[in-house]
Design a protein around this motif. Sequence first.
Motif, PDB file in Angstrom:
ATOM      1  N   TYR A   1       0.764  -1.034   0.104  1.00  0.00           N
ATOM      2  CA  TYR A   1       0.179  -0.077   0.106  1.00  0.00           C
ATOM      3  C   TYR A   1       0.842   1.033   0.023  1.00  0.00           C
ATOM      4  CZ  TYR A   1       0.882  -0.020   5.001  1.00  0.00           C
ATOM      5  OH  TYR A   1       1.616   0.085   6.322  1.00  0.00           O
ATOM      6  N   ILE A   2       0.341   2.355  -0.544  1.00  0.00           N
ATOM      7  CA  ILE A   2       0.987   3.501  -0.422  1.00  0.00           C
ATOM      8  C   ILE A   2       0.616   4.378   0.776  1.00  0.00           C
ATOM      9  CG2 ILE A   2       1.197   5.768  -1.771  1.00  0.00           C
ATOM     10  CD1 ILE A   2       0.175   4.328  -4.119  1.00  0.00           C
ATOM     11  N   ASP A   3      -0.456   4.480   1.021  1.00  0.00           N
ATOM     12  CA  ASP A   3      -0.790   5.197   2.477  1.00  0.00           C
ATOM     13  C   ASP A   3      -2.227   4.536   2.805  1.00  0.00           C
ATOM     14  OD1 ASP A   3      -2.585   6.420   0.862  1.00  0.00           O
ATOM     15  OD2 ASP A   3      -1.235   8.220   0.714  1.00  0.00           O
ATOM     16  N   TYR A   4      -2.636   5.121   4.089  1.00  0.00           N
ATOM     17  CA  TYR A   4      -3.804   4.550   4.545  1.00  0.00           C
ATOM     18  C   TYR A   4      -4.714   5.497   5.268  1.00  0.00           C
ATOM     19  CZ  TYR A   4      -1.530   3.861   9.017  1.00  0.00           C
ATOM     20  OH  TYR A   4      -0.739   4.031  10.207  1.00  0.00           O
TER      21      TYR A   4
ATOM     22  N   ALA B   1      -7.496   2.605   2.052  1.00  0.00           N
ATOM     23  CA  ALA B   1      -5.886   2.637   1.559  1.00  0.00           C
ATOM     24  C   ALA B   1      -5.694   2.923   0.251  1.00  0.00           C
ATOM     25  CB  ALA B   1      -5.380   1.200   1.982  1.00  0.00           C
ATOM     26  N   SER B   2      -4.404   3.139  -0.205  1.00  0.00           N
ATOM     27  CA  SER B   2      -4.242   3.670  -1.530  1.00  0.00           C
ATOM     28  C   SER B   2      -3.187   2.603  -2.061  1.00  0.00           C
ATOM     29  CB  SER B   2      -3.685   4.915  -1.704  1.00  0.00           C
ATOM     30  OG  SER B   2      -4.918   5.925  -1.361  1.00  0.00           O
TER      31      SER B   2
ATOM     32  N   THR C   1     -11.804   4.630  -5.919  1.00  0.00           N
ATOM     33  CA  THR C   1     -11.395   6.049  -6.659  1.00  0.00           C
ATOM     34  C   THR C   1     -10.120   5.620  -7.609  1.00  0.00           C
ATOM     35  OG1 THR C   1     -11.882   7.302  -4.781  1.00  0.00           O
ATOM     36  CG2 THR C   1     -10.717   8.604  -6.431  1.00  0.00           C
ATOM     37  N   VAL C   2     -10.371   5.980  -8.864  1.00  0.00           N
ATOM     38  CA  VAL C   2      -9.091   5.850  -9.727  1.00  0.00           C
ATOM     39  C   VAL C   2      -8.797   7.151 -10.317  1.00  0.00           C
ATOM     40  CG1 VAL C   2      -8.805   4.508 -11.867  1.00  0.00           C
ATOM     41  CG2 VAL C   2     -10.340   3.705 -10.564  1.00  0.00           C
TER      42      VAL C   2
ATOM     43  N   ILE D   1      -3.541   5.030  -9.815  1.00  0.00           N
ATOM     44  CA  ILE D   1      -3.781   4.974  -8.277  1.00  0.00           C
ATOM     45  C   ILE D   1      -5.055   4.357  -7.944  1.00  0.00           C
ATOM     46  CG2 ILE D   1      -3.596   6.113  -5.958  1.00  0.00           C
ATOM     47  CD1 ILE D   1      -1.354   7.505  -6.987  1.00  0.00           C
ATOM     48  N   VAL D   2      -5.229   3.496  -7.051  1.00  0.00           N
ATOM     49  CA  VAL D   2      -6.503   2.975  -6.653  1.00  0.00           C
ATOM     50  C   VAL D   2      -6.638   3.333  -5.273  1.00  0.00           C
ATOM     51  CG1 VAL D   2      -8.121   1.180  -6.251  1.00  0.00           C
ATOM     52  CG2 VAL D   2      -6.899   1.449  -8.287  1.00  0.00           C
TER      53      VAL D   2
END
Length: 440
Positions: free
Chosen positions: A43-46, A88-89, A121-122, A174-175
């Motif tokens: 994950y990138i962030d949350y 999360a992303s 979200t895309v 990015i999702v």
Amino acid sequence: MTRCTNDTLISKIGMKTLGKLVEVDFAVLADIDSCVKVNTKNYIDYTGTSATFNTYNVPEDMFNCLAEGCKNSGTLTVTNGVGAVSGASFAVAADATEFVAGVITHYVHVPAAGTYELALTVSDIADKGQTNADVYQKTIIAAAEGFYPVVVDLSKLPEEQKGTGWSATESGIIVHIEATPEETVLSTIGFSSIYVYNSIEDFEVNDVVKIGCLDEFTGDLTVDPVEASCFGGGYDATSIAIERTLTGKSVSANYWKLNPLMSKGSQTTGWLIQTTEKTVAETVIDGVSYGSIQLPDMNMEECAFTTAAMADSCNITDALLSRVNTPVVVDINEKQFIVLEAGKILFHSSLIGKELVVSYPKKVDVEHFVGNEDSLDSRRVRMSFTQEQTDGVKQNYVYNNVLITSFPGTVNKEETTFSFTISVQRDKNGNFFEMYRVAE
């Protein structure tokens, strides 16, 4: 009654003959799989107070029937307050232009029964703040704690658009996935196994083929004995062989799926041979007079299968013309022709006004198929056949792993008969078949 007589027998059963309504069913399966996968540990962030990844908390595969192997990965759990948003992303480094109208699937693990509002979200991978993005919303009504599958169809309009919306690029996306539970439910949400597919057609992996109007369904089980020893013999388990031959006169339209070499291709246009009679008109090219015929529906991507002949000639051999395979105009004689672009066929000027029969590939819309070995190991076939006894009891045999070793291709003047040879293999449980006895 004397003891010497023996004219009383135990009742017995037989098998009914094949009726017109008897069918053999084949389930043709393949696993849905994607080359674009995201393990949620990356994950990138949350959005939440904490995030932990559990490798062993893997959701059951809910998209495949009797899937081979384990395709899903572990679960990222994001914890937050009661009724709060947890999310999360994730980065998907793949050419998004290939799946701009595709499908994204993932699993959500919820802590308890209740209603959960989801938003996926895309945005472009360079838009880390998701300023220009598409938002797809889903609702999960959970009956209990556990994993729930989510499908987002990117070909549909999003429920919300941020800024100018998402524009697909070759760089990736990015999702961001977030879930909001009911106000009384603790927001401990798990995200797992994100997959991206090019099209909803990728999910067409569970088909049924029916063979009817059966002539025969033959074959036997054979097993060899081992060589007898001092302590007796037995069976050689390695010699077990079950082969069945199925012959019928009717099949469902998707019977091509039983062909072990055939799979869907990518083309949407193809051709059929069309034969027509045309009058040769005059055309002038660079001051030189030629005969010509215009065929606007000719498939110019097919470079062969075009021929022409005189329509009213009694000498059949001399009536046939020869093609000069050149893309530009050259000098030709009265027995030659040239196929130019846009379906224009050029003839010698002596044929102007003559009637010609022309056979050519006509452009048509098609569903494209290819025959190769690519699907040999990816497609699985199961077979079901029901026998009925004379006392009304039905025996439903299920063969969970069969190979189609011969596929019908014969065409003749008689009514078409479809004949298949089936080799029965062990399934993953070691069984060759199962049988259910049903008394109705």
